[in-house]
Design a protein around this motif. Structure first.
Motif, short mmCIF file in Angstrom:
data_model
loop_
_atom_site.label_atom_id
_atom_site.label_comp_id
_atom_site.label_asym_id
_atom_site.label_seq_id
_atom_site.Cartn_x
_atom_site.Cartn_y
_atom_site.Cartn_z
N GLY A 1 0.80 -1.22 0.00
CA GLY A 1 0.00 0.00 0.00
C GLY A 1 0.83 1.26 0.00
N ASN A 2 2.01 1.20 -0.58
CA ASN A 2 2.85 2.40 -0.62
C ASN A 2 2.98 2.91 -2.05
N ASP A 3 3.59 4.06 -2.19
CA ASP A 3 3.80 4.66 -3.50
C ASP A 3 5.30 4.80 -3.71
N VAL A 4 5.86 3.90 -4.51
CA VAL A 4 7.29 3.94 -4.80
C VAL A 4 7.56 5.19 -5.63
N GLU A 5 8.57 5.96 -5.24
CA GLU A 5 8.87 7.21 -5.93
C GLU A 5 10.05 7.10 -6.88
N ALA A 6 11.00 6.19 -6.59
CA ALA A 6 12.21 6.10 -7.40
C ALA A 6 12.70 4.67 -7.43
N GLY B 1 1.32 6.78 -15.26
CA GLY B 1 1.51 5.41 -14.82
C GLY B 1 2.26 5.38 -13.49
N LEU B 2 3.40 4.71 -13.47
CA LEU B 2 4.19 4.58 -12.25
C LEU B 2 4.83 5.90 -11.82
N ASN B 3 5.17 6.75 -12.77
CA ASN B 3 5.73 8.08 -12.49
C ASN B 3 6.93 8.02 -11.56
N LEU B 4 7.90 7.17 -11.90
CA LEU B 4 9.09 6.98 -11.07
C LEU B 4 10.25 7.84 -11.54
N GLN B 5 11.09 8.21 -10.59
CA GLN B 5 12.38 8.77 -10.94
C GLN B 5 13.32 7.58 -11.09
N VAL B 6 13.98 7.44 -12.24
CA VAL B 6 14.78 6.26 -12.54
C VAL B 6 16.25 6.62 -12.57
N PHE B 7 17.03 5.86 -11.83
CA PHE B 7 18.48 6.01 -11.83
C PHE B 7 19.05 4.76 -12.51
N THR B 8 19.71 4.94 -13.64
CA THR B 8 20.29 3.82 -14.37
C THR B 8 21.50 4.30 -15.14
N PRO B 9 22.54 3.48 -15.19
CA PRO B 9 23.71 3.89 -15.97
C PRO B 9 23.44 3.70 -17.46
N PRO B 10 23.90 4.63 -18.29
CA PRO B 10 23.75 4.42 -19.73
C PRO B 10 24.69 3.30 -20.18
N THR B 11 24.27 2.60 -21.22
CA THR B 11 25.13 1.56 -21.77
C THR B 11 26.24 2.21 -22.59
N GLU B 12 27.36 1.57 -22.65
CA GLU B 12 28.47 2.10 -23.44
C GLU B 12 28.18 1.92 -24.92
N ARG B 13 28.58 2.89 -25.70
CA ARG B 13 28.43 2.77 -27.13
C ARG B 13 29.50 1.82 -27.66
N MET B 14 29.12 1.01 -28.61
CA MET B 14 30.09 0.11 -29.23
C MET B 14 31.04 0.94 -30.09
N PRO B 15 32.35 0.67 -29.99
CA PRO B 15 33.28 1.40 -30.84
C PRO B 15 33.08 0.99 -32.30
N LEU B 16 33.03 1.95 -33.16
CA LEU B 16 32.85 1.68 -34.58
C LEU B 16 34.21 1.65 -35.27
N PRO B 17 34.54 0.55 -35.92
CA PRO B 17 35.86 0.45 -36.54
C PRO B 17 36.01 1.33 -37.78
N ARG C 1 10.31 4.67 -20.56
CA ARG C 1 9.01 5.33 -20.77
C ARG C 1 7.94 4.75 -19.84
N GLU C 2 7.94 3.42 -19.69
CA GLU C 2 6.93 2.80 -18.82
C GLU C 2 7.13 3.20 -17.36
N LEU C 3 8.36 3.23 -16.91
CA LEU C 3 8.64 3.54 -15.51
C LEU C 3 8.41 5.01 -15.18
N THR C 4 8.67 5.90 -16.13
CA THR C 4 8.58 7.34 -15.85
C THR C 4 7.28 7.98 -16.31
N ASP C 5 6.38 7.24 -16.91
CA ASP C 5 5.12 7.76 -17.43
C ASP C 5 4.35 8.48 -16.32
N PRO C 6 4.08 9.79 -16.47
CA PRO C 6 3.35 10.54 -15.44
C PRO C 6 1.96 9.98 -15.15
#
Length: 86
Positions: free
Chosen positions: A36-41, A62-78, A55-60
């Protein structure tokens, strides 16, 4: 995980090819319903750094969460990079 007792309250065991990032919304909804709680992040690893998951997690509306996640590294292009010399 319960914030006060630090007891794990829910988890889902997915198959090896399961969508871990996509399962985050289900776990959050399960937590909110059970306690019965409201998760904020939420903090999620690189599995959550995808447009559909974010989009699903931060949808105002919907869940409207603040999301902390590391970006994935870009693959080096040869090829076609600015540092390539001929």
């Amino acid at each position: 995980m319960d914030a006060d007792s630090q007891i794990i309250t829910a988890l889902n065991v997915l198959p090896a090819n399961g969508d871990e990032g996509g399962d985050a919304a289900h776990l959050i909804q399960q937590e909110e319903t059970a306690h019965g709680n409201d998760v904020e992040a939420v903090s999620i690893d690189g599995a959550g750094y995808r447009g559909t998951v974010l989009r699903e997690l931060t949808d105002p509306d919907g869940l409207n969460l603040q999301v902390f996640t590391p970006p994935t590294e870009r693959m080096p292009l040869p090829m076609f990079g600015s540092s390539n010399s001929r």
